[in-house]
Scaffold this motif. Structure first.
Motif, short mmCIF file in Angstrom:
data_model
loop_
_atom_site.label_atom_id
_atom_site.label_comp_id
_atom_site.label_asym_id
_atom_site.label_seq_id
_atom_site.Cartn_x
_atom_site.Cartn_y
_atom_site.Cartn_z
N LYS A 189 5.57 -2.74 -3.77
CA LYS A 189 5.78 -4.17 -3.54
C LYS A 189 5.88 -4.48 -2.06
CE LYS A 189 9.14 -4.29 -6.48
NZ LYS A 189 10.33 -4.74 -7.26
N GLU A 190 6.55 -3.61 -1.32
CA GLU A 190 6.68 -3.81 0.12
C GLU A 190 5.32 -3.85 0.80
OE1 GLU A 190 8.54 -1.38 3.95
OE2 GLU A 190 9.33 -1.00 1.94
N ARG A 191 4.44 -2.92 0.44
CA ARG A 191 3.12 -2.87 1.04
C ARG A 191 2.25 -4.04 0.58
NH1 ARG A 191 1.68 -1.76 5.17
NH2 ARG A 191 -0.40 -0.93 4.66
N MET A 192 2.35 -4.39 -0.70
CA MET A 192 1.55 -5.50 -1.20
C MET A 192 1.94 -6.81 -0.53
SD MET A 192 1.27 -4.47 -5.24
CE MET A 192 0.21 -5.82 -5.72
N GLU A 193 3.23 -6.98 -0.25
CA GLU A 193 3.68 -8.17 0.47
C GLU A 193 3.14 -8.17 1.89
OE1 GLU A 193 5.51 -10.66 3.15
OE2 GLU A 193 6.06 -8.52 3.21
N LEU A 217 -12.60 1.41 -5.59
CA LEU A 217 -12.01 0.45 -4.66
C LEU A 217 -12.47 0.69 -3.23
CD1 LEU A 217 -8.33 0.33 -5.98
CD2 LEU A 217 -10.30 -1.06 -6.68
N THR A 218 -12.39 -0.37 -2.44
CA THR A 218 -12.66 -0.25 -1.01
C THR A 218 -11.66 0.69 -0.36
OG1 THR A 218 -13.36 -2.57 -1.07
CG2 THR A 218 -13.06 -1.57 1.10
N HIS A 219 -10.41 0.56 -0.78
CA HIS A 219 -9.34 1.40 -0.23
C HIS A 219 -8.25 1.54 -1.28
CE1 HIS A 219 -6.64 3.25 2.66
NE2 HIS A 219 -5.72 2.34 2.40
N LEU A 220 -7.72 2.75 -1.43
CA LEU A 220 -6.61 2.99 -2.34
C LEU A 220 -5.48 3.63 -1.54
CD1 LEU A 220 -5.57 2.90 -5.27
CD2 LEU A 220 -6.40 5.25 -5.54
N GLU A 221 -4.36 2.94 -1.51
CA GLU A 221 -3.19 3.42 -0.78
C GLU A 221 -2.18 3.95 -1.78
OE1 GLU A 221 0.22 1.62 2.22
OE2 GLU A 221 -1.82 0.80 2.26
N VAL A 222 -1.80 5.20 -1.64
CA VAL A 222 -0.85 5.84 -2.55
C VAL A 222 0.52 5.85 -1.90
CG1 VAL A 222 -0.31 7.91 -3.88
CG2 VAL A 222 -2.71 7.26 -3.47
N VAL A 223 1.52 5.32 -2.63
CA VAL A 223 2.88 5.24 -2.11
C VAL A 223 3.82 6.04 -3.00
CG1 VAL A 223 2.51 3.02 -0.98
CG2 VAL A 223 3.25 3.08 -3.38
N THR A 224 5.08 6.13 -2.58
CA THR A 224 6.02 7.02 -3.25
C THR A 224 6.79 6.36 -4.39
OG1 THR A 224 7.71 6.48 -1.58
CG2 THR A 224 6.33 8.43 -1.19
N VAL A 250 -2.82 -0.60 -4.24
CA VAL A 250 -1.59 0.08 -3.81
C VAL A 250 -0.92 0.61 -5.08
CG1 VAL A 250 0.59 -0.11 -2.57
CG2 VAL A 250 -1.35 -1.56 -1.89
N ILE A 251 -0.81 1.92 -5.17
CA ILE A 251 -0.35 2.52 -6.43
C ILE A 251 0.60 3.68 -6.15
CG2 ILE A 251 -2.33 4.09 -6.57
CD1 ILE A 251 -2.33 3.62 -9.62
N PRO A 252 1.69 3.77 -6.90
CA PRO A 252 2.57 4.93 -6.75
C PRO A 252 1.90 6.21 -7.26
CG PRO A 252 3.70 3.10 -7.85
CD PRO A 252 2.24 2.78 -7.83
N LEU A 295 -0.78 7.12 -10.44
CA LEU A 295 -2.10 7.71 -10.18
C LEU A 295 -2.26 9.02 -10.95
CD1 LEU A 295 -4.69 7.35 -8.53
CD2 LEU A 295 -3.62 8.70 -6.71
N ASP A 296 -1.17 9.75 -11.11
CA ASP A 296 -1.21 11.00 -11.87
C ASP A 296 -1.55 10.78 -13.33
OD1 ASP A 296 -0.56 12.39 -9.58
OD2 ASP A 296 1.57 12.54 -10.05
#
Length: 202
Positions: free
Chosen positions: A98-102, A85-92, A70-72, A76-77
């Motif tokens: 932290k919210e997603r990781m929890e 990774l199996t999955h990479l979730e990009v957040v704002t 989970v990376i902002p 990532l830029d």
């Protein structure tokens, strides 16, 4: 006291984007990733490819494990994202991260790291204290890295700023196997209210 049967599908891991001054830190991160993969437990982490973050992911991937990053977007830029990774979730934002990781993890383990890692650990510890989650928290105390933090908790308890019950949600160990074994004894914390405090003071 509520009793739960702890089922770990994913563990959220907080760790540094640097490797530290000793090779033992990177080695322990790789070993934790590999151990969780062997236990068929997925990893949720910050998505980075460098430092302990990269070693953690590489350890899990080496054993065919599932790794979600989970990376902002702004990080990532900077080309810090792990490409395999199996999955990479990009957040704002960091807050969303932290919210997603929890939300994605059933428990938390904190490896050595810097200010960012400590901030993640203390926030998730606080969330447990005030009842925002009912999940165990581990400190991977490799090379006695967190000895002073543990001493600080004792000071907070002695000075009546922290109750022992909240520290009981925290488990320490020198490796992942030791921490996972301790997680089996986790019991959620009863959340203290201000009404409870007022009753004790009256």
């Amino acid at each position: 006291m509520e009793c739960i049967i702890l089922k770990l599908e994913n563990v959220t891991v907080f760790c540094g984007s640097h490797s530290g001054s000793s090779a033992v830190y990177e080695k322990s991160a790789f070993a934790l990733g590999a151990h969780l993969a062997k236990e068929n437990i997925g990893i949720v982490y910050g998505g980075g490819s460098i430092g302990l973050m990269g070693a953690l992911a590489d350890g899990a991937l080496s054993e065919g494990g599932s790794v979600t990053g989970v990376i902002p977007q702004f990080l990532l830029d900077r080309e810090m994202g792990h490409p395999k990774l199996t999955h990479l979730e990009v957040v704002t934002s960091m807050h969303k991260r932290k919210e997603r990781m929890e939300a994605l993890g059933d428990a938390f383990i904190t490896l050595p790291g810097g200010a960012g890692t400590l901030e993640e650990f203390f926030e998730i510890f606080t969330w447990g204290q005030i009842g925002l989650h009912k999940k165990p928290i581990g400190l991977l105390n490799v090379n006695h890295f967190y000895d002073e933090i543990l001493q600080l908790f004792n000071k907070l308890i002695d000075e009546s700023f922290l109750h022992q019950a909240y520290v009981n949600q925290l488990f320490t160990g020198a490796d992942g196997a030791e921490i996972l074994d301790q997680f089996k004894f986790f019991e959620p914390v009863d959340v203290r209210t201000y009404a409870d405090i007022n009753r004790r003071q009256s």
